[in-house]
Design a protein around this motif. Structure first.
Motif, mmCIF file in Angstrom:
data_model
loop_
_atom_site.group_PDB
_atom_site.id
_atom_site.type_symbol
_atom_site.label_atom_id
_atom_site.label_comp_id
_atom_site.label_asym_id
_atom_site.label_seq_id
_atom_site.Cartn_x
_atom_site.Cartn_y
_atom_site.Cartn_z
ATOM 1 N N MET A 1 -8.779 -7.262 -18.115
ATOM 2 C CA MET A 1 -8.910 -6.066 -17.303
ATOM 3 C C MET A 1 -7.918 -6.136 -16.143
ATOM 4 S SD MET A 1 -12.956 -5.147 -17.048
ATOM 5 C CE MET A 1 -13.682 -6.726 -16.717
ATOM 6 N N PRO A 2 -7.002 -5.193 -16.096
ATOM 7 C CA PRO A 2 -6.035 -5.196 -14.994
ATOM 8 C C PRO A 2 -6.654 -4.720 -13.672
ATOM 9 C CG PRO A 2 -5.497 -3.503 -16.626
ATOM 10 C CD PRO A 2 -6.696 -4.230 -17.115
ATOM 11 N N ILE A 3 -6.105 -5.232 -12.592
ATOM 12 C CA ILE A 3 -6.517 -4.801 -11.255
ATOM 13 C C ILE A 3 -5.679 -3.597 -10.866
ATOM 14 C CG2 ILE A 3 -6.643 -5.440 -8.821
ATOM 15 C CD1 ILE A 3 -7.026 -8.344 -9.745
ATOM 16 N N ARG A 4 -6.322 -2.544 -10.438
ATOM 17 C CA ARG A 4 -5.658 -1.293 -10.027
ATOM 18 C C ARG A 4 -6.008 -0.997 -8.578
ATOM 19 N NH1 ARG A 4 -1.917 -1.098 -13.680
ATOM 20 N NH2 ARG A 4 -2.713 -0.876 -15.775
ATOM 21 N N ASN A 5 -5.301 -0.008 -7.996
ATOM 22 C CA ASN A 5 -5.587 0.366 -6.609
ATOM 23 C C ASN A 5 -5.888 1.854 -6.496
ATOM 24 O OD1 ASN A 5 -3.153 1.952 -5.621
ATOM 25 N ND2 ASN A 5 -2.148 0.129 -6.437
ATOM 26 N N ASN A 6 -6.559 2.186 -5.427
ATOM 27 C CA ASN A 6 -6.932 3.565 -5.107
ATOM 28 C C ASN A 6 -6.108 4.107 -3.947
ATOM 29 O OD1 ASN A 6 -9.104 4.129 -6.909
ATOM 30 N ND2 ASN A 6 -10.387 2.741 -5.724
ATOM 31 N N LEU A 7 -4.885 3.645 -3.770
ATOM 32 C CA LEU A 7 -4.113 4.015 -2.587
ATOM 33 C C LEU A 7 -3.954 5.521 -2.450
ATOM 34 C CD1 LEU A 7 -2.521 3.354 -0.098
ATOM 35 C CD2 LEU A 7 -0.515 2.943 -1.539
ATOM 36 N N ARG A 8 -3.587 6.199 -3.488
ATOM 37 C CA ARG A 8 -3.356 7.653 -3.379
ATOM 38 C C ARG A 8 -4.648 8.411 -3.033
ATOM 39 N NH1 ARG A 8 1.833 8.866 -4.620
ATOM 40 N NH2 ARG A 8 2.948 7.412 -5.971
ATOM 41 N N VAL A 9 -5.766 7.979 -3.568
ATOM 42 C CA VAL A 9 -7.055 8.599 -3.239
ATOM 43 C C VAL A 9 -7.379 8.371 -1.772
ATOM 44 C CG1 VAL A 9 -9.542 8.501 -3.691
ATOM 45 C CG2 VAL A 9 -7.928 8.365 -5.590
ATOM 46 N N LEU A 10 -7.177 7.139 -1.301
ATOM 47 C CA LEU A 10 -7.465 6.817 0.101
ATOM 48 C C LEU A 10 -6.527 7.553 1.048
ATOM 49 C CD1 LEU A 10 -8.121 3.005 -0.334
ATOM 50 C CD2 LEU A 10 -9.823 4.766 0.169
ATOM 51 N N LEU A 11 -5.283 7.748 0.648
ATOM 52 C CA LEU A 11 -4.339 8.520 1.469
ATOM 53 C C LEU A 11 -4.844 9.941 1.671
ATOM 54 C CD1 LEU A 11 -0.799 7.586 0.096
ATOM 55 C CD2 LEU A 11 -1.721 7.088 2.342
ATOM 56 N N ALA A 12 -5.270 10.555 0.588
ATOM 57 C CA ALA A 12 -5.763 11.933 0.661
ATOM 58 C C ALA A 12 -7.003 12.028 1.548
ATOM 59 C CB ALA A 12 -6.060 12.459 -0.735
ATOM 60 N N LYS A 13 -7.921 11.076 1.401
ATOM 61 C CA LYS A 13 -9.136 11.077 2.217
ATOM 62 C C LYS A 13 -8.822 10.927 3.698
ATOM 63 C CE LYS A 13 -12.520 9.331 -1.062
ATOM 64 N NZ LYS A 13 -13.424 8.221 -1.397
ATOM 65 N N ASP A 14 -7.746 10.189 4.004
ATOM 66 C CA ASP A 14 -7.388 9.928 5.395
ATOM 67 C C ASP A 14 -6.458 11.002 5.970
ATOM 68 O OD1 ASP A 14 -8.333 7.878 7.138
ATOM 69 O OD2 ASP A 14 -6.253 7.233 7.421
ATOM 70 N N GLY A 15 -6.093 11.976 5.166
ATOM 71 C CA GLY A 15 -5.290 13.087 5.651
ATOM 72 C C GLY A 15 -3.780 12.906 5.572
ATOM 73 N N GLU A 30 6.856 -2.550 9.009
ATOM 74 C CA GLU A 30 7.467 -3.742 8.419
ATOM 75 C C GLU A 30 7.568 -3.663 6.890
ATOM 76 O OE1 GLU A 30 4.772 -7.376 8.037
ATOM 77 O OE2 GLU A 30 3.830 -6.233 9.655
ATOM 78 N N PHE A 31 6.902 -2.701 6.289
ATOM 79 C CA PHE A 31 6.912 -2.552 4.839
ATOM 80 C C PHE A 31 7.840 -1.408 4.437
ATOM 81 C CE2 PHE A 31 2.699 -4.101 6.077
ATOM 82 C CZ PHE A 31 2.716 -5.321 5.424
ATOM 83 N N LYS A 32 8.743 -1.679 3.541
ATOM 84 C CA LYS A 32 9.671 -0.659 3.078
ATOM 85 C C LYS A 32 8.935 0.344 2.192
ATOM 86 C CE LYS A 32 13.646 -3.676 3.151
ATOM 87 N NZ LYS A 32 14.592 -3.210 4.062
ATOM 88 N N TYR A 33 9.440 1.575 2.201
ATOM 89 C CA TYR A 33 8.859 2.640 1.400
ATOM 90 C C TYR A 33 8.804 2.243 -0.079
ATOM 91 C CZ TYR A 33 8.433 7.063 -1.040
ATOM 92 O OH TYR A 33 8.020 8.053 -1.886
ATOM 93 N N ALA A 34 9.853 1.599 -0.577
ATOM 94 C CA ALA A 34 9.906 1.200 -1.990
ATOM 95 C C ALA A 34 8.763 0.254 -2.341
ATOM 96 C CB ALA A 34 11.251 0.547 -2.304
ATOM 97 N N ARG A 35 8.405 -0.605 -1.412
ATOM 98 C CA ARG A 35 7.301 -1.552 -1.634
ATOM 99 C C ARG A 35 5.975 -0.802 -1.739
ATOM 100 N NH1 ARG A 35 6.587 -6.633 2.483
ATOM 101 N NH2 ARG A 35 4.750 -7.586 1.563
ATOM 102 N N LEU A 36 5.779 0.185 -0.881
ATOM 103 C CA LEU A 36 4.570 1.013 -0.941
ATOM 104 C C LEU A 36 4.527 1.818 -2.238
ATOM 105 C CD1 LEU A 36 4.456 2.378 2.705
ATOM 106 C CD2 LEU A 36 2.812 0.831 1.656
ATOM 107 N N LEU A 37 5.668 2.338 -2.641
ATOM 108 C CA LEU A 37 5.740 3.142 -3.850
ATOM 109 C C LEU A 37 5.398 2.314 -5.089
ATOM 110 C CD1 LEU A 37 6.406 5.930 -4.974
ATOM 111 C CD2 LEU A 37 8.788 5.200 -5.151
ATOM 112 N N ARG A 38 5.940 1.106 -5.175
ATOM 113 C CA ARG A 38 5.613 0.218 -6.306
ATOM 114 C C ARG A 38 4.116 -0.078 -6.355
ATOM 115 N NH1 ARG A 38 10.244 -2.400 -4.710
ATOM 116 N NH2 ARG A 38 9.041 -4.021 -3.669
ATOM 117 N N PHE A 39 3.516 -0.328 -5.180
ATOM 118 C CA PHE A 39 2.084 -0.605 -5.124
ATOM 119 C C PHE A 39 1.285 0.622 -5.571
ATOM 120 C CE2 PHE A 39 -2.002 -0.825 -2.878
ATOM 121 C CZ PHE A 39 -2.468 -2.044 -3.348
ATOM 122 N N ALA A 40 1.633 1.783 -5.037
ATOM 123 C CA ALA A 40 0.911 3.017 -5.359
ATOM 124 C C ALA A 40 1.023 3.380 -6.832
ATOM 125 C CB ALA A 40 1.432 4.167 -4.500
ATOM 126 N N ASN A 41 2.161 3.052 -7.443
ATOM 127 C CA ASN A 41 2.385 3.385 -8.854
ATOM 128 C C ASN A 41 1.958 2.281 -9.811
ATOM 129 O OD1 ASN A 41 3.395 5.896 -8.229
ATOM 130 N ND2 ASN A 41 5.505 5.197 -8.130
#
Length: 73
Positions: A1-15, A30-41
């Motif tokens: 079972m792979p580990i996934r994240n709810n980043l996009r859902v949490l972003l929407a909830k937080d506005g 300190e975190f580059k946009y590309a790093r956030l994008l890879r995590f979110a995707n």
């Protein structure tokens, strides 16, 4: 079972309208946009504890809110 994240859902909830908007927050500078994008995707091969901690603090959530195990079909 792979580990996934709810980043996009949490972003929407937080506005947040986008990852770019999140990346411009002081606590996320300190975190580059590309790093956030890879995590979110779900494109990371390993978990980035430093990034997950910063995201949880910025989005005021717990680890259990951010990550989940994807159930096999």
């Amino acid at each position: 079972m792979p580990i996934r994240n709810n980043l996009r859902v949490l972003l929407a909830k937080d506005g947040f309208r986008s990852l770019l908007e999140l990346s411009k927050q002081r606590s996320m500078k300190e975190f580059k946009y590309a790093r956030l994008l890879r995590f979110a995707n779900q494109q990371q091969n390993k978990l980035d504890g430093e990034l997950i901690e910063a995201l949880c603090k910025e989005l005021n959530c717990d680890l259990k809110d951010m990550l989940y195990l994807e159930k096999a079909e």
